[in-house]
Design an enzyme around this catalytic site. Structure first.
Site, PDB file in Angstrom:
ATOM      1  N   LYS A  39       0.918  -1.168  -0.079  1.00 31.27           N
ATOM      2  CA  LYS A  39      -0.103   0.215  -0.066  1.00 31.27           C
ATOM      3  C   LYS A  39       0.982   1.201   0.029  1.00 31.27           C
ATOM      4  O   LYS A  39       0.652   2.264  -0.702  1.00 31.27           O
ATOM      5  CB  LYS A  39      -0.945  -0.117   1.372  1.00 31.27           C
ATOM      6  CG  LYS A  39      -1.926   0.924   1.332  1.00 31.27           C
ATOM      7  CD  LYS A  39      -3.150   0.799   2.199  1.00 31.27           C
ATOM      8  CE  LYS A  39      -2.622   0.798   3.589  1.00 31.27           C
ATOM      9  NZ  LYS A  39      -2.818   2.042   4.408  1.00 31.27           N
ATOM     10  N   ARG A  94      -7.649  12.966  12.779  1.00 32.49           N
ATOM     11  CA  ARG A  94      -6.050  12.774  13.153  1.00 32.49           C
ATOM     12  C   ARG A  94      -5.403  14.004  13.157  1.00 32.49           C
ATOM     13  O   ARG A  94      -5.634  14.742  12.377  1.00 32.49           O
ATOM     14  CB  ARG A  94      -5.660  11.600  12.023  1.00 32.49           C
ATOM     15  CG  ARG A  94      -6.488  10.213  12.140  1.00 32.49           C
ATOM     16  CD  ARG A  94      -6.246   9.542  11.231  1.00 32.49           C
ATOM     17  NE  ARG A  94      -4.708   8.943  11.366  1.00 32.49           N
ATOM     18  CZ  ARG A  94      -4.088   7.930  10.585  1.00 32.49           C
ATOM     19  NH1 ARG A  94      -4.825   7.559   9.556  1.00 32.49           N
ATOM     20  NH2 ARG A  94      -2.887   7.593  10.476  1.00 32.49           N
ATOM     21  N   SER A  96       8.876   9.274  11.497  1.00 31.13           N
ATOM     22  CA  SER A  96       7.699   9.156  10.798  1.00 31.13           C
ATOM     23  C   SER A  96       8.031   9.352   9.235  1.00 31.13           C
ATOM     24  O   SER A  96       8.300  10.270   9.033  1.00 31.13           O
ATOM     25  CB  SER A  96       6.726  10.268  11.384  1.00 31.13           C
ATOM     26  OG  SER A  96       5.665  10.381  10.585  1.00 31.13           O
ATOM     27  N   GLN A  98       5.709   9.298   6.993  1.00 32.86           N
ATOM     28  CA  GLN A  98       4.609  10.311   6.465  1.00 32.86           C
ATOM     29  C   GLN A  98       5.252  11.841   6.607  1.00 32.86           C
ATOM     30  O   GLN A  98       5.081  12.450   5.787  1.00 32.86           O
ATOM     31  CB  GLN A  98       3.279  10.233   7.022  1.00 32.86           C
ATOM     32  CG  GLN A  98       2.700   8.961   6.964  1.00 32.86           C
ATOM     33  CD  GLN A  98       1.396   8.749   7.162  1.00 32.86           C
ATOM     34  OE1 GLN A  98       0.809   9.712   8.035  1.00 32.86           O
ATOM     35  NE2 GLN A  98       0.636   7.781   7.084  1.00 32.86           N
ATOM     36  N   ASP A 138       2.993  -0.457  12.097  1.00 28.93           N
ATOM     37  CA  ASP A 138       1.866  -0.764  11.592  1.00 28.93           C
ATOM     38  C   ASP A 138       1.171  -2.038  12.101  1.00 28.93           C
ATOM     39  O   ASP A 138       0.130  -2.759  12.077  1.00 28.93           O
ATOM     40  CB  ASP A 138       1.535  -0.662  10.081  1.00 28.93           C
ATOM     41  CG  ASP A 138       1.577   0.725   9.817  1.00 28.93           C
ATOM     42  OD1 ASP A 138       1.178   1.628  10.519  1.00 28.93           O
ATOM     43  OD2 ASP A 138       1.727   1.283   8.642  1.00 28.93           O
ATOM     44  N   LYS A 146      -3.334   6.959  15.052  1.00 26.90           N
ATOM     45  CA  LYS A 146      -3.598   6.075  14.067  1.00 26.90           C
ATOM     46  C   LYS A 146      -5.070   6.135  13.721  1.00 26.90           C
ATOM     47  O   LYS A 146      -5.809   7.028  14.332  1.00 26.90           O
ATOM     48  CB  LYS A 146      -3.282   4.896  13.908  1.00 26.90           C
ATOM     49  CG  LYS A 146      -1.520   4.659  14.379  1.00 26.90           C
ATOM     50  CD  LYS A 146      -0.988   5.183  12.958  1.00 26.90           C
ATOM     51  CE  LYS A 146       0.494   4.784  12.957  1.00 26.90           C
ATOM     52  NZ  LYS A 146       1.183   5.057  11.889  1.00 26.90           N
ATOM     53  N   ARG A 158      -6.630  -2.399  10.784  1.00 23.52           N
ATOM     54  CA  ARG A 158      -5.416  -3.367  11.111  1.00 23.52           C
ATOM     55  C   ARG A 158      -6.177  -3.991  12.367  1.00 23.52           C
ATOM     56  O   ARG A 158      -5.597  -5.136  12.726  1.00 23.52           O
ATOM     57  CB  ARG A 158      -4.179  -2.433  11.222  1.00 23.52           C
ATOM     58  CG  ARG A 158      -3.768  -1.881   9.915  1.00 23.52           C
ATOM     59  CD  ARG A 158      -2.111  -1.643  10.133  1.00 23.52           C
ATOM     60  NE  ARG A 158      -1.801  -0.778   9.064  1.00 23.52           N
ATOM     61  CZ  ARG A 158      -1.438  -1.505   7.809  1.00 23.52           C
ATOM     62  NH1 ARG A 158      -1.633  -2.676   7.554  1.00 23.52           N
ATOM     63  NH2 ARG A 158      -1.090  -0.741   6.724  1.00 23.52           N
TER      64      ARG A 158
END
Length: 424
Positions: free
Chosen positions: A22, A120, A163, A165, A310, A337, A384
């Site tokens: 992903k 978030r 991180s 991201q 994750d 998350k 998840r």
């Protein structure tokens, strides 16, 4: 959709091919959209999240079509102003990485998300992008995010946490910024952005936990996407804890920044073997062989956390079947998350009979514990968590019911079918 899960009596056996990664699928769409020419993406993810990214870049003027199971992307390397808000769905990766790209454009745009994503935190990307000169309006540092086109300048930035991201948002803004952009992390987070940008000809270099990028023209490429180790994790854990199991997972990404779960399995004494390693499109991949094992507890902390963040929900399931006390620390980012994953995992596994405690930055799991089941568990709109509870259900003494199980489609719509293929 609710899902009943019952104990497996005869083990899991056979081979399956793990679907596309992903994280890499997101990046393949974004970066190909910034390249001048035609790119070909092989093995693009079927998950809802990467398709949110795909739809956003369509609205930014990039042409896409699927041909013979390949995703073809045609772009002149420049994005066009969108006529409507850009919907990220449930995807934090889409919102945070696209923010880096939109911050450096010469037009205005708005990123929105679903109810979960809109809760978030986005301050972690808003702050460094603002330091680069971006103008971003938000709802108390949450979506929707409104970008006013600005000229950016490179910065030197030390991220407070590791991180991918955050790092990627800054590096992508750096593609459009004057001067050099330098990002340093406390630990190395997943580096798919750096590897793919390098593969596509960006002016980027990495030294340990520091990456430097300058304005770059990306080259269109053929990108072959490996299987997602985060998806493989559910089968790795199931193979280790379901008696009489022996399985091979094919075409799995083995990027060292993502293989923390393999290190944990080895530390726990699990039977795991890597086969047929090779490098494709700048990413390491191979096959993973696992079989039922007697496990011992270990500590999971420090620089290991970014390499398995994750996978922690399903690793927690694994820890319930390990002799001794497993401690997970330094994982406070789990609270930001799709759900507060520390609270959610502890709450739902306790319902199944796990002996587990919540800590501010992780969990303490006491094993080995026989999971009783005979209850209903919730998913908290978290794909998840839903899949981790499914794996736990495979060893519960009595059937469990998982509410809103269809959240798995966010990342892994093939999940149930592949498990069915391993039943003997």
């Amino acid at each position: 959709m609710d899902k009943k899960v019952s104990k497996i009596k005869n083990g899991l056996n056979g081979e399956i091919t793990i679907p596309a990664d992903k994280s890499i699928s997101h990046r393949a769409v974004m970066f190909s959209s910034l390249a001048n020419g035609k790119s070909i993406i092989k093995n693009f993810s079927n998950g809802a999240d990467p398709h949110s990214t795909l739809e956003i870049f369509k609205k930014l003027g990039v042409e896409f079509n699927f041909t013979n199971d390949e995703l073809h992307i045609i772009s002149n390397g420049k994005l066009t102003p969108p006529c409507q808000n850009l919907d990220c769905g449930n995807s934090g990766t889409t919102m945070r990485l696209t923010s880096g790209i939109l911050a450096g454009q010469n037009f205005n745009s708005v990123l929105i998300g679903d109810e979960s994503l809109s809760k978030r935190p986005m301050k972690r990307i808003i702050e460094p992008l603002t330091l680069m000169g971006a103008k971003i309006e938000s709802n108390d540092n949450k979506a929707p995010l409104r970008f006013v086109g600005q000229r950016l300048s490179g910065i030197e930035y030390k991220t407070p946490i590791a991180s991918a991201q955050v790092k990627s948002a800054i590096l992508l803004a750096g593609l459009f910024a004057d001067g050099k952009t330098k990002v340093t992390e406390p630990y190395l987070s997943r580096n798919h952005t750096e590897l793919m940008l390098s593969y596509m000809g960006a002016n980027i270099k990495t030294d340990n936990t520091t990456t430097i990028i300058e304005k770059s023209i990306l080259e269109p490429k053929t990108i072959e996407i490996c299987g997602d180790i985060s998806s493989a994790a559910y089968f790795i854990v199931a193979g280790l804890i379901v008696p009489n199991s022996k399985i091979i997972l094919k075409n799995v990404g083995l990027n060292p920044t993502r293989t923390g779960i393999i290190d944990v399995v080895k530390a726990m004494g699990g039977h795991i073997e890597i086969l047929n390693e090779k490098v494709v499109s700048n990413e390491l991949l191979g096959d993973i062989k696992v079989e039922y094992s007697k496990l011992k507890a270990c500590e999971i902390s420090g620089d290991l956390i970014p390499r398995l963040i994750d996978e922690i929900p399903v690793i927690t399931v694994l820890a319930t079947q390990a002799e001794g006390t497993t401690t997970i620390k330094d994982a406070q980012d789990l609270r930001n998350k799709e759900s507060d994953r520390i609270f959610a995992v502890v709450t739902e596994l306790k319902k199944l009979g796990a002996n587990i405690e919540e800590a501010p930055d992780g969990m303490i799991i006491y094993g080995k514990t026989s999971l009783t089941g005979n209850t209903t568990v919730g998913t908290y709109h978290d794909h998840r968590l839903a899949m981790s509870l499914y794996v736990a259900g495979l060893i519960c003494e009595k059937e469990i019911l998982i509410n809103e199980f269809d959240w798995i489609n966010i990342s892994f719509p093939e999940f149930e079918r592949l498990f069915t293929n391993l039943l003997t």
